[in-house]
Design a protein around this motif. Structure first.
Motif, mmCIF file in Angstrom:
data_model
loop_
_atom_site.group_PDB
_atom_site.id
_atom_site.type_symbol
_atom_site.label_atom_id
_atom_site.label_comp_id
_atom_site.label_asym_id
_atom_site.label_seq_id
_atom_site.Cartn_x
_atom_site.Cartn_y
_atom_site.Cartn_z
ATOM 1 N N THR A 38 0.825 -1.211 0.000
ATOM 2 C CA THR A 38 0.000 0.000 0.000
ATOM 3 C C THR A 38 0.858 1.260 0.000
ATOM 4 O O THR A 38 0.623 2.193 -0.764
ATOM 5 C CB THR A 38 -0.898 0.024 1.251
ATOM 6 O OG1 THR A 38 -1.434 -1.274 1.424
ATOM 7 C CG2 THR A 38 -2.013 1.017 1.105
ATOM 8 N N THR A 47 -16.678 -0.729 2.705
ATOM 9 C CA THR A 47 -17.828 -0.200 3.437
ATOM 10 C C THR A 47 -18.943 -1.233 3.482
ATOM 11 O O THR A 47 -19.577 -1.442 4.532
ATOM 12 C CB THR A 47 -18.326 1.098 2.767
ATOM 13 O OG1 THR A 47 -17.227 1.989 2.653
ATOM 14 C CG2 THR A 47 -19.429 1.760 3.567
ATOM 15 N N ASN A 70 -13.322 -5.283 7.761
ATOM 16 C CA ASN A 70 -13.616 -4.834 6.393
ATOM 17 C C ASN A 70 -12.478 -5.128 5.418
ATOM 18 O O ASN A 70 -12.389 -4.522 4.363
ATOM 19 C CB ASN A 70 -13.984 -3.349 6.367
ATOM 20 C CG ASN A 70 -12.904 -2.485 6.965
ATOM 21 O OD1 ASN A 70 -11.945 -3.012 7.527
ATOM 22 N ND2 ASN A 70 -13.034 -1.191 6.844
ATOM 23 N N TYR A 108 -18.131 -3.947 5.966
ATOM 24 C CA TYR A 108 -18.293 -3.478 7.335
ATOM 25 C C TYR A 108 -19.768 -3.405 7.713
ATOM 26 O O TYR A 108 -20.181 -3.893 8.763
ATOM 27 C CB TYR A 108 -17.631 -2.108 7.505
ATOM 28 C CG TYR A 108 -17.703 -1.607 8.919
ATOM 29 C CD1 TYR A 108 -16.836 -2.120 9.881
ATOM 30 C CD2 TYR A 108 -18.640 -0.668 9.304
ATOM 31 C CE1 TYR A 108 -16.898 -1.692 11.187
ATOM 32 C CE2 TYR A 108 -18.718 -0.240 10.607
ATOM 33 C CZ TYR A 108 -17.842 -0.753 11.550
ATOM 34 O OH TYR A 108 -17.916 -0.333 12.844
ATOM 35 N N THR A 161 -9.046 0.016 -7.638
ATOM 36 C CA THR A 161 -8.779 0.907 -6.498
ATOM 37 C C THR A 161 -9.963 1.838 -6.227
ATOM 38 O O THR A 161 -10.179 2.249 -5.100
ATOM 39 C CB THR A 161 -7.520 1.767 -6.743
ATOM 40 O OG1 THR A 161 -7.648 2.406 -8.010
ATOM 41 C CG2 THR A 161 -6.276 0.924 -6.744
ATOM 42 N N TYR A 192 2.538 1.920 -3.315
ATOM 43 C CA TYR A 192 1.673 2.534 -4.329
ATOM 44 C C TYR A 192 1.466 4.016 -4.066
ATOM 45 O O TYR A 192 1.416 4.811 -4.993
ATOM 46 C CB TYR A 192 0.317 1.818 -4.382
ATOM 47 C CG TYR A 192 0.429 0.338 -4.604
ATOM 48 C CD1 TYR A 192 1.410 -0.175 -5.449
ATOM 49 C CD2 TYR A 192 -0.402 -0.559 -3.962
ATOM 50 C CE1 TYR A 192 1.546 -1.535 -5.638
ATOM 51 C CE2 TYR A 192 -0.281 -1.918 -4.147
ATOM 52 C CZ TYR A 192 0.705 -2.408 -4.980
ATOM 53 O OH TYR A 192 0.839 -3.746 -5.153
ATOM 54 N N THR A 193 1.345 4.378 -2.781
ATOM 55 C CA THR A 193 1.161 5.787 -2.445
ATOM 56 C C THR A 193 2.332 6.604 -2.969
ATOM 57 O O THR A 193 2.169 7.642 -3.597
ATOM 58 C CB THR A 193 1.041 5.954 -0.921
ATOM 59 O OG1 THR A 193 0.020 5.075 -0.468
ATOM 60 C CG2 THR A 193 0.678 7.367 -0.551
ATOM 61 N N PRO A 231 -12.941 1.048 -1.749
ATOM 62 C CA PRO A 231 -13.576 1.664 -0.574
ATOM 63 C C PRO A 231 -15.054 1.291 -0.430
ATOM 64 O O PRO A 231 -15.536 1.098 0.692
ATOM 65 C CB PRO A 231 -13.433 3.165 -0.826
ATOM 66 C CG PRO A 231 -12.393 3.313 -1.860
ATOM 67 C CD PRO A 231 -12.349 2.053 -2.641
ATOM 68 N N PHE A 232 -15.763 1.171 -1.558
ATOM 69 C CA PHE A 232 -17.179 0.808 -1.495
ATOM 70 C C PHE A 232 -17.345 -0.639 -1.024
ATOM 71 O O PHE A 232 -18.246 -0.953 -0.251
ATOM 72 C CB PHE A 232 -17.833 0.993 -2.871
ATOM 73 C CG PHE A 232 -17.793 2.416 -3.362
ATOM 74 C CD1 PHE A 232 -18.452 3.425 -2.668
ATOM 75 C CD2 PHE A 232 -17.078 2.754 -4.496
ATOM 76 C CE1 PHE A 232 -18.409 4.746 -3.110
ATOM 77 C CE2 PHE A 232 -17.029 4.063 -4.942
ATOM 78 C CZ PHE A 232 -17.696 5.058 -4.244
ATOM 79 N N LYS A 288 -10.211 -13.566 15.554
ATOM 80 C CA LYS A 288 -9.667 -12.493 16.380
ATOM 81 C C LYS A 288 -9.644 -11.235 15.526
ATOM 82 O O LYS A 288 -8.964 -11.176 14.505
ATOM 83 C CB LYS A 288 -8.243 -12.854 16.814
ATOM 84 C CG LYS A 288 -7.556 -11.794 17.632
ATOM 85 C CD LYS A 288 -6.100 -12.196 17.874
ATOM 86 C CE LYS A 288 -5.241 -11.009 18.249
ATOM 87 N NZ LYS A 288 -5.614 -10.357 19.493
ATOM 88 N N GLN A 289 -10.448 -10.260 15.950
ATOM 89 C CA GLN A 289 -10.531 -9.024 15.156
ATOM 90 C C GLN A 289 -9.352 -8.109 15.410
ATOM 91 O O GLN A 289 -8.929 -7.929 16.541
ATOM 92 C CB GLN A 289 -11.812 -8.282 15.527
ATOM 93 C CG GLN A 289 -12.986 -8.682 14.670
ATOM 94 C CD GLN A 289 -14.089 -7.664 14.838
ATOM 95 O OE1 GLN A 289 -13.885 -6.482 14.599
ATOM 96 N NE2 GLN A 289 -15.243 -8.125 15.257
ATOM 97 N N VAL A 290 -8.833 -7.516 14.340
ATOM 98 C CA VAL A 290 -7.743 -6.550 14.472
ATOM 99 C C VAL A 290 -8.129 -5.268 13.733
ATOM 100 O O VAL A 290 -8.940 -5.317 12.821
ATOM 101 C CB VAL A 290 -6.407 -7.118 13.924
ATOM 102 C CG1 VAL A 290 -5.910 -8.250 14.792
ATOM 103 C CG2 VAL A 290 -6.545 -7.584 12.477
ATOM 104 N N PRO A 291 -7.564 -4.111 14.136
ATOM 105 C CA PRO A 291 -7.903 -2.861 13.449
ATOM 106 C C PRO A 291 -7.414 -2.873 12.002
ATOM 107 O O PRO A 291 -6.408 -3.516 11.688
ATOM 108 C CB PRO A 291 -7.150 -1.795 14.251
ATOM 109 C CG PRO A 291 -6.706 -2.445 15.496
ATOM 110 C CD PRO A 291 -6.617 -3.892 15.230
ATOM 111 N N VAL A 292 -8.126 -2.137 11.155
ATOM 112 C CA VAL A 292 -7.861 -2.244 9.726
ATOM 113 C C VAL A 292 -6.508 -1.671 9.319
ATOM 114 O O VAL A 292 -5.831 -2.204 8.456
ATOM 115 C CB VAL A 292 -9.010 -1.613 8.896
ATOM 116 C CG1 VAL A 292 -9.112 -0.119 9.139
ATOM 117 C CG2 VAL A 292 -8.812 -1.886 7.415
ATOM 118 N N GLY A 293 -6.082 -0.597 9.983
ATOM 119 C CA GLY A 293 -4.849 0.048 9.546
ATOM 120 C C GLY A 293 -3.613 -0.795 9.756
ATOM 121 O O GLY A 293 -2.649 -0.704 9.011
#
Lengths: 437, 301
Positions: free
Chosen positions: A77, A404, A202, A407, A396, A80-81, A400-401, A249-254
């Motif tokens: 990621t 969402t 997500n 989620y 890309t 690419y940025t 995001p859709f 086990k849930q982890v934050p997306v970032g």
């Protein structure tokens, strides 16, 4: 007359000399091209970068005039940025860069003049690579802009010791419902201290595998939207079942990539469903767990359903602005087809898509980390039944859709069908693509 | 007549030189300002009316703005920062007023050490402190450990839309309260002691003094601070980027973080520019309100 003849001879001699000199000049300049010091800049992320660095060392031994400068980024990621900003600005673009297949078409369609057109150069190589890799490298003008690297034939990595402790027979897991049942048993046995796997709610990776297993993807081969197809609804329903049964086990997306690594390193999860490229990450991050891991095909949707899915896989691209297109291409071709170079890839678990290499003894090697299992052979066999996924140039934009929708569906804010339909409509609206009814 | 003409012609060659000098001194700044501020601002406006197609920008009229209007993610990001600022700004300003009053107290010893302590967070780089807070609020982080000691069940701070916002609010408050304290402290110290003495003579207690003297005297400063904080919150980026990544879902996505994702992850610079201009307009509205309100405050004082 005499004098005239002499002059003629003189001219002939002179012109011959000139031609000879020119010819020699031509030769010497050609020689200079290969002996002149050349520096190539290469940008990639962690394991892929490590592989390319070793490839560069091999290449440097054969061509001592070629040196390399590396730009190492911590994740695809972020690569690419950085690349995106450089391409938009038109300066600082590295000579060679790795791009995953999922993002390749987006880059080609957004920056059609920024990558070196390789169509004629790769013409002879085309048949030697797994055929579905080329789609992601081809622009809408049918020109090819990249060289394929690896495939992401997916596997279920699992902890033999944890399965044994919880009384789970790995051979009894063929379908996802059996996987969930085993997960409940395992979570109960370890009183919630160990979960079946980890992920961000997500994150699209699981959805990609689950859709591809059913022979489809977010888009079909015509580029129409199939996200909200029955296969998509089935996949998200399954994910919902997994999350609600408490086996994940849930982890934050970032930070999900690193959090999954720390979860298996700290013995908090018993399985990871990912591409074969995860071999390298497992081996390097948890060397003390050697022998405790094993692999099996991904569970299927039905008893006789497919176990084959692709996740990820990368390619090399060359900047159209490079000062050394020939050398850059020659290195890229070397790294993607040379046996020694591909052995380096394999040592990092990166599974090449170069078909002649499949005869290599490396493919049938038993991996000690996985208790002597022939992991790559299993992945290669599964790869035969993978349906090519079409990411399109709008991947890309769509992502995001899709995130969402995932989620909203998995946190019960929308029904699965409603969430996927909303996302499909949004994608259609922004990209002018058709939704398959 | 002739003489005056002669005089003026004689003077002329000197004038441009005299006028040029200040411009020469200003030139380095002006060049940087034009290249790095004016040009990007104008260029962003131009590309916000375009669409990137086939490797170049094509004029597309109001296409990006009409997309923006229908974009639920953008509206959600605005709602997110509005929720944050409605909760965070009052809490921060109340805390700042209390601490400023305490620091201004004549009975307090080691004043400068306390002042330094409150001001230090501001000197820490926002990425560094955001990273620290992402560890503090992690599942096995400091906050959950402390809650465990009191017997409270651990909270999944970064996985729950509500608690993730709280985590962001706590982080911003920690970072910015000190800055507001320093401004208020300056204001407090400029209030003449005679007013308090007169109030004391009239028999006013410290609470009465606080509400009748201190607060009204600080009003212009408090308005300034609240407007600055509102503008700062609308431009929130580093904290959600580092601590939550805008998640879970889009529950901590801020407009600027969304702009970044659209521009640098979806490669859609035209749309990102449209978001930037929409934000600029929103911030301009708040700045206008600031102008009106602070003028009102000034009149009272």
């Amino acid at each position: 007359m005499k004098s005239g003849k002499l002059t003629l001879t003189g001219i002939t001699v002179l012109s011959t000399t000139v031609v000879a000199t020119l010819g020699m000049a031509g030769i010497s300049s050609a020689k200079q091209d290969t002996t002149q010091p050349v520096t190539l800049t290469l940008m990639s992320w962690n394991v892929a970068e490590a592989t390319l660095q070793k490839d560069a060392t091999l290449y440097h031994k054969l061509h001592p005039n070629v040196n390399f400068k590396f730009v190492t980024i911590d994740s695809p990621t972020n690569t690419y940025t950085k690349l995106n900003a450089e391409l938009a600005a038109g300066v600082g673009v590295p000579d060679i860069v790795s791009i995953e297949s999922s993002q390749s078409e987006s880059f080609i369609s957004k920056f059609p003049n920024s990558f070196l057109n390789l169509t004629s150069r790769v013409a002879s190589l085309k048949k030697d690579f797994t055929s579905y890799k080329w789609g992601a490298l081809t622009g809408t003008n049918n020109q090819i802009y990249g060289i394929p690297w690896d495939t992401g034939s997916s596997l279920l990595f699992y902890r033999k010791d944890m399965f044994k402790a919880a009384g789970i027979n790995p051979n009894s897991i063929h379908t996802w419902s059996q996987y969930i049942a085993a997960g409940k048993k395992l979570t109960a046995h370890f009183k919630g201290k160990v979960k079946m796997t980890a992920g961000a709610i997500n994150d699209e990776a699981m959805l990609k595998m689950l859709m591809n297993e059913q022979g489809t993807f977010f888009f079909n081969q015509k580029g129409q939207i199939t996200l909200n197809s029955p296969a998509g609804v089935r996949a998200v329903n399954l994910l919902k079942q997994m999350y609600s049964s408490g086996i994940i086990k849930q982890v934050p997306v970032g930070t999900d990539w690193n959090d999954i690594i720390s979860a298996f390193v700290n013995n908090q999860i018993a399985t990871v469903p990912f591409g074969v490229w995860y071999v390298g990450t497992l081996e390097t991050s948890a060397p003390t767990q050697s022998g405790k891991w094993a692999v099996m095909p991904l569970p299927a949707f039905t008893a006789n359903g497919s176990h084959s899915a692709n996740l990820g896989g990368s390619n090399l691209f060359i900047s159209a602005k490079t000062q050394h297109p020939n050398t850059a291409y020659d290195f890229a071709k070397f790294a993607m087809t040379n046996t020694n170079a591909l052995n380096v890839s394999m040592s990092y678990g990166i599974f090449p898509s170069y078909v002649p290499y499949f005869k290599s003894p490396m493919i049938t090697e038993s991996l000690k980390f996985f208790g002597g299992q022939k992991v790559f052979q299993i992945a290669a066999n599964l790869a035969k039944n993978i349906t090519p996924e079409n990411h399109t140039g709008d991947y890309t934009t769509a992502l995001p859709f899709i995130r969402t929708a995932l989620y909203n569906a998995l946190t019960n804010q929308q029904s699965v069908t409603a969430a996927l339909n909303t996302a499909a409509q949004k994608i259609a609206q922004v990209t002018n693509r058709q939704i398959v009814k | 007549m002739e003489q005056t003409v002669k005089l003026s012609t004689r003077k002329k060659p000197f004038r441009p030189f005299k006028r040029r000098t200040p411009y020469l001194f200003l030139a380095p700044f002006m060049i940087f300002f034009l290249v790095f501020m004016v040009y990007p601002i104008v260029y962003a406006l131009v590309i916000s009316f375009s669409k990137w197609q086939g490797g170049s920008f094509q004029f597309a009229g109001l296409f990006q703005y009409s997309q923006l209007f229908q974009d639920s993610i953008f509206w959600q990001s605005l709602v997110n920062v509005l929720i944050v600022l409605v909760i965070q700004v009052p809490i921060m300003l109340i805390l700042a007023s209390i601490f400023a009053a305490l620091l201004n107290s004549k009975r307090l010893k080691f004043k400068s050490i306390f002042q330094l302590g409150f001001f230090l967070p501001l000197l820490i780089d926002s990425v560094a402190y955001s990273l620290t807070f992402s560890f503090i609020f992690a599942e096995n982080g400091l906050v959950n450990d402390l809650l465990g000691l009191v017997g409270i069940h651990p909270i999944n701070w970064l996985l729950n839309p509500f608690w993730a916002k709280i985590a962001i609010i706590v982080a911003i408050t920690w970072h910015w309260t000190g800055y507001n304290i320093v401004i208020l402290l300056g204001g407090l110290q400029s209030i003449p002691d005679e007013i308090y003495e007169a109030a004391k003579m009239d028999g006013a207690g410290s609470f009465r003094q606080w509400f009748s003297i201190t607060l009204p005297m600080l009003r212009p400063l408090l308005i300034l601070e609240s407007v600055l904080s509102i503008i700062g919150t609308i431009q929130l980026f580093t904290e959600p980027f580092v601590i939550t990544g805008g998640g879970p879902g889009n529950s901590t996505l801020s407009p600027v973080l969304y702009l970044y994702q659209v521009g640098f992850q979806q490669f859609n610079f035209s749309y990102a520019s449209a978001i930037a201009y929409a934000l600029a307009i929103i911030i301009a509205v708040f700045s206008f309100l600031q102008f009106r309100l602070t003028r009102g405050g000034g009149r009272d004082a």
